[in-house]
Design an enzyme around this catalytic site. Structure first.
Site, PDB file in Angstrom:
ATOM      1  N   CYS A   2       0.847  -1.376   0.096  1.00 43.92           N
ATOM      2  CA  CYS A   2       0.177   0.105   0.115  1.00 43.92           C
ATOM      3  C   CYS A   2       0.913   1.589  -0.299  1.00 43.92           C
ATOM      4  CB  CYS A   2      -1.231   0.043   1.179  1.00 43.92           C
ATOM      5  SG  CYS A   2      -2.029  -1.294   1.529  1.00 43.92           S
ATOM      6  N   ARG A  27       4.503   0.007  -5.338  1.00 46.77           N
ATOM      7  CA  ARG A  27       3.577  -0.639  -3.466  1.00 46.77           C
ATOM      8  C   ARG A  27       3.201  -1.804  -3.168  1.00 46.77           C
ATOM      9  NH1 ARG A  27       6.712   1.696   0.678  1.00 46.77           N
ATOM     10  NH2 ARG A  27       5.164   1.311   1.847  1.00 46.77           N
ATOM     11  N   TRP A  74      -2.441  -2.713  -1.541  1.00 42.79           N
ATOM     12  CA  TRP A  74      -2.579  -4.118  -1.510  1.00 42.79           C
ATOM     13  C   TRP A  74      -3.149  -4.963  -0.850  1.00 42.79           C
ATOM     14  CZ3 TRP A  74      -0.245  -8.347   1.074  1.00 42.79           C
ATOM     15  CH2 TRP A  74       0.250  -9.333  -0.008  1.00 42.79           C
ATOM     16  N   ASN A 100      -1.921   1.952   5.534  1.00 41.60           N
ATOM     17  CA  ASN A 100      -1.167   1.192   4.784  1.00 41.60           C
ATOM     18  C   ASN A 100      -0.761   0.024   6.564  1.00 41.60           C
ATOM     19  OD1 ASN A 100       1.273  -0.009   4.190  1.00 41.60           O
ATOM     20  ND2 ASN A 100       3.091   1.707   4.146  1.00 41.60           N
ATOM     21  N   GLY A 101      -0.602  -2.132   6.159  1.00 46.41           N
ATOM     22  CA  GLY A 101      -0.597  -1.752   7.413  1.00 46.41           C
ATOM     23  C   GLY A 101      -1.905  -2.653   7.842  1.00 46.41           C
ATOM     24  N   GLU A 482      18.299 -16.956  -8.025  1.00 46.09           N
ATOM     25  CA  GLU A 482      17.712 -15.903  -8.596  1.00 46.09           C
ATOM     26  C   GLU A 482      16.628 -15.911  -9.738  1.00 46.09           C
ATOM     27  OE1 GLU A 482      16.884 -13.044  -6.584  1.00 46.09           O
ATOM     28  OE2 GLU A 482      16.806 -11.371  -8.262  1.00 46.09           O
ATOM     29  N   LYS A 486      13.163 -14.007 -10.549  1.00 49.61           N
ATOM     30  CA  LYS A 486      13.043 -13.307 -11.861  1.00 49.61           C
ATOM     31  C   LYS A 486      11.793 -14.157 -12.936  1.00 49.61           C
ATOM     32  CE  LYS A 486      14.168 -10.897 -10.079  1.00 49.61           C
ATOM     33  NZ  LYS A 486      14.539 -10.392  -8.591  1.00 49.61           N
ATOM     34  N   GLU A 489       8.459 -14.549 -11.173  1.00 48.36           N
ATOM     35  CA  GLU A 489       7.610 -13.823 -10.733  1.00 48.36           C
ATOM     36  C   GLU A 489       7.188 -12.638 -11.797  1.00 48.36           C
ATOM     37  OE1 GLU A 489       9.662 -10.968  -7.601  1.00 48.36           O
ATOM     38  OE2 GLU A 489      11.352 -11.208  -9.229  1.00 48.36           O
ATOM     39  N   HIS A 505      18.525 -36.735  -6.685  1.00 48.39           N
ATOM     40  CA  HIS A 505      17.429 -36.589  -6.185  1.00 48.39           C
ATOM     41  C   HIS A 505      15.791 -36.634  -5.632  1.00 48.39           C
ATOM     42  CE1 HIS A 505      21.493 -37.481  -2.998  1.00 48.39           C
ATOM     43  NE2 HIS A 505      21.637 -36.661  -3.657  1.00 48.39           N
ATOM     44  N   LYS A 604       6.093  -3.775  -4.041  1.00 50.38           N
ATOM     45  CA  LYS A 604       7.374  -4.187  -3.314  1.00 50.38           C
ATOM     46  C   LYS A 604       8.089  -4.487  -2.331  1.00 50.38           C
ATOM     47  CE  LYS A 604      11.956  -2.542  -5.686  1.00 50.38           C
ATOM     48  NZ  LYS A 604      12.375  -3.119  -6.294  1.00 50.38           N
TER      49      LYS A 604
HETATM   50  C1  F6R Z   1      11.772 -10.359  -5.802  1.00 49.08           C
HETATM   51  C2  F6R Z   1      11.659  -9.093  -4.884  1.00 49.08           C
HETATM   52  C3  F6R Z   1      11.660  -9.792  -3.718  1.00 49.08           C
HETATM   53  C4  F6R Z   1      11.921  -8.846  -2.234  1.00 49.08           C
HETATM   54  C5  F6R Z   1      11.811  -9.140  -1.122  1.00 49.08           C
HETATM   55  C6  F6R Z   1      12.555  -8.690   0.133  1.00 49.08           C
HETATM   56  O1  F6R Z   1      12.322  -9.387  -7.033  1.00 49.08           O
HETATM   57  O2  F6R Z   1      11.954  -8.247  -4.893  1.00 49.08           O
HETATM   58  O3  F6R Z   1      11.806 -10.803  -3.443  1.00 49.08           O
HETATM   59  O4  F6R Z   1      13.849  -9.061  -2.487  1.00 49.08           O
HETATM   60  O5  F6R Z   1      10.445  -8.847  -1.021  1.00 49.08           O
HETATM   61  O6  F6R Z   1      12.958  -7.062  -0.247  1.00 49.08           O
HETATM   62  P1  F6R Z   1      13.384  -6.622   0.717  1.00 49.08           P
HETATM   63  O7  F6R Z   1      15.226  -6.602   0.257  1.00 49.08           O
HETATM   64  O8  F6R Z   1      12.991  -5.035   0.486  1.00 49.08           O
HETATM   65  O9  F6R Z   1      13.675  -6.560   2.225  1.00 49.08           O
END
Ligand code: F6R
Length: 609
Positions: A2, A27, A74, A100-101, A482, A486, A489, A505, A604
């Site tokens: 949010c 967000r 969100w 927000n929260g 990673e 990517k 997501e 395994h 994010k």
């Molecule tokens: C994936 C991504 C998330 C963040 C995770 C932690 O692309 O962005 O997996 O890495 O939510 O976020 P931070 O680094 O802000 O604690």
């Protein structure tokens, strides 16, 4: 999770709120709304979906006012719908709130308020805040908010307005971030810096348990008991250009291309190529304390966790300090077996991730000292830590982390070399060689970026696939994780990252002609082992793509396709192997027409548990 924006002043308010919400949209983007007031009445517009929908709905309507609040959501409590979109009102329709929260005791409060004849119209936890403020309102929004927040359990950043108090916004927080931007005859409230950079670089960060009464010519701070608090503004150096796409189709692509500069910015001024020394005085933890550290625990989530795994390889290999990397969401419920020689390192782009913050706070009750690796100055995590090593990646807008991942690895590389130095683990020659190699990384990334078109062509071949396996070992295992993260997501293709040796395994059962495997295979200590894993796949008719050093001839007839990268020190190979995987995921998602910067269901900064 949010985004909140607030404005009080004389400019045309709708564009300020809408542009602000667009900058906060990463967000959360399930629904959005604004409330605009002029002291006589409240005009509210809300839509399900993205800010664009809200903007379209306002196009033919001229809303005017001098103060207002906006929100991009969100969803946590109550599905995404117009009705559940913020702002929310009280029964008298004169008080409006954005939040927000999560309010953990909202059902309890709602029951009491219903018994007191308050009428609820949404499924949200937020609506109880509007009714609580109504309950306590007696000609002072400030004191009503003060009383209301004392009843809330959970975490919240709220902003409230009343049509009875012209040009006044009251904001309060426990948990999610709130920043106040100071203007000339106008002031701003926001969930982060991005929307404010267009208006002012004079910023005040609200702390937990603080609230502010924001008017055009003044901002007054207090705690929830009404005791006033003096706060001074900080000048923020981020520029508005940093939060624009600057001609790129997506923020993610722009951020991938910014990576060479991000590494330069993160290491510059912190290393000496002549002596191999790392200068980390800025973290404020004395070398004598660091010398006594005999264990490190890296606490993180998602991509930051993957960076932590690369950090572990670097720290253990170079400095010999045992290092654990833990998922914050799990670790927060574990037993915290730490002692005063354990260094806790939360790694977080936002510095606001609720799980990382909670696990970190619990860990520092037993460990000592602590060092945060964060991208956002003054974020909650960085304020709790003894020291902070900032990654100078600038604002990251794409929801999928890219440049901050490389910046985190760069910060961890500096730390690994620093620990190696103070523990006398590196010969001067090796030390300087490592430094020189680290300094060459940005240039080598530029070489990979120049081949983006080739990677796009390769991506084109896989846009219709439904599954992908990513394999790596040792320092490349986190890159397999990673790369898979990517891809899944942003393109919604199912992808699994696995350590190469674990294949036999279980996952090997998945291999067939429809399940391609991306292998990350720089020349390192596990190169030959990885070749064996490739041959296990080829024997089972699997298609193999490999990211390998450009001088590697052996790989050419072992796999179906090679994405070459410049040669580097094995420990630094993650900086280079990551980049083609980011581009590969980006192009697949972009060709599939996915919403690359705002993938479905994600946000994010995850400020809820
Ligand atoms: C994936 C991504 C998330 C963040 C995770 C932690 O692309 O962005 O997996 O890495 O939510 O976020 P931070 O680094 O802000 O604690």
């Amino acid at each position: 999770m949010c985004g909140i924006i607030g404005y009080v002043g004389n400019q045309d308010i709708v564009p300020i709120l809408i542009e602000g919400l667009k900058k906060l949209e990463y967000r959360g983007y399930d629904s959005a709304g604004i409330a605009i007031l002029n002291g006589d009445d409240i005009q509210i517009r809300r839509v399900e979906g993205k800010i664009k929908g809200l903007e379209d709905s306002l196009r033919d309507e001229k809303l005017t006012g001098t103060y207002g609040i906006g929100h991009t959501r969100w969803a946590t409590h109550g599905r995404p719908s117009e009705e559940n979109a913020h702002p929310h009102r009280d029964c008298t329709q004169s008080i409006v709130v954005v939040h927000n929260g999560i309010i953990e005791n909202y059902l309890e409060i709602k029951k009491t308020l219903k018994d007191e004849e308050h009428k609820f119209v949404t499924e949200t936890d937020t609506e109880v805040i509007a009714h609580l403020i109504e309950k306590y309102y007696n000609n002072s929004l400030e004191s009503a908010v003060q009383k209301a927040v004392k009843e809330l359990v959970g975490n919240f950043a709220i902003s409230a307005v009343s049509k009875n108090e012209k040009d006044t916004i009251v904001t309060a927080k426990v948990g999610p971030p709130t920043v106040i931007g100071l203007g000339d005859g106008e002031n701003f409230i926001s969930s982060d810096l991005n929307p404010l950079l267009f208006h002012t670089q004079e910023i005040i960060f609200l702390e937990d348990g603080e609230m502010a009464v924001v008017k055009p010519d003044s901002v007054r701070f207090s705690d929830f008991e009404g005791n006033s608090i003096e706060k001074t503004a900080e000048h923020i150096s981020w520029s508005p250009l940093m939060v624009e796409k600057q001609g790129y189709k997506h923020f993610m692509l722009k951020e991938i291309f910014e990576q060479p500069q991000v590494i330069r910015d993160t290491i510059s001024g912190r290393i000496s190529l002549d002596t191999g020394k790392v200068f980390l005085e800025e973290i404020g933890i004395p070398e004598s304390t660091l010398k006594k550290i005999n264990r490190i625990v890296i606490i993180a989530c998602g991509t930051s966790y993957n960076a932590g795994l690369v950090g572990k390889c670097m720290i253990e290999t170079l400095a010999g300090v045992p290092t654990d990397v833990v998922y914050a969401s799990e670790y927060r419920y574990e037993d915290f077996i730490l002692d005063k020689h354990t260094l806790a390192i939360p790694v977080s782009q936002s510095g606001e991730t609720a799980d990382t913050l909670a696990a970190f706070k619990s860990s520092i009750e037993k460990s000592n000292p602590s060092l945060a690796i964060c991208n956002v100055q003054n974020s909650s995590i960085s304020r709790v830590a003894d020291g902070v090593l900032l990654t100078h990646a600038g604002p990251e807008i794409g929801v999928a982390a890219t440049k901050t991942f490389l910046a985190q690895m760069a910060a961890l590389a500096l730390l690994a070399i620093h620990f190696a130095n103070i523990r006398g683990k590196l010969s001067p020659k090796d030390n300087i060689l490592l430094m020189k190699e680290l300094q060459l990384i940005p240039h080598k990334i530029e070489e990979i970026l120049m081949r983006a078109k080739e990677i796009e062509e390769i991506a084109q071949l896989f846009v219709s696939h439904s599954h992908f396996l990513y394999l790596g070992r040792w320092a490349s295992f986190p890159i397999a994780l990673e790369g898979a993260l990517k891809l899944k997501e942003i393109s919604y293709i199912h992808a699994e990252g696995y350590p190469g040796g674990e294949m036999k395994h279980g996952p090997i059962a998945l291999i067939d002609e429809k399940m391609p495997t991306m292998v990350i295979i720089p020349k390192d200590r596990v190169y030959d082992k990885m070749l064996s894993n490739i041959s296990e796949i080829k024997t089972r008719v699997g298609y193999v793509l490999a990211v390998a050093f450009e001088d590697d001839q052996e790989i050419l007839d072992k796999v179906d396709k090679v994405i070459p990268i410049p040669v580097t020190h094995p420990l630094f190979s993650p900086f280079l192997t990551t980049v083609p995987l980011q581009l590969f995921a980006y192009y697949i998602a972009s060709i599939r027409g996915a919403d690359v910067d705002q993938p479905r269901n994600l946000a994010k900064s995850v400020t809820v548990e």
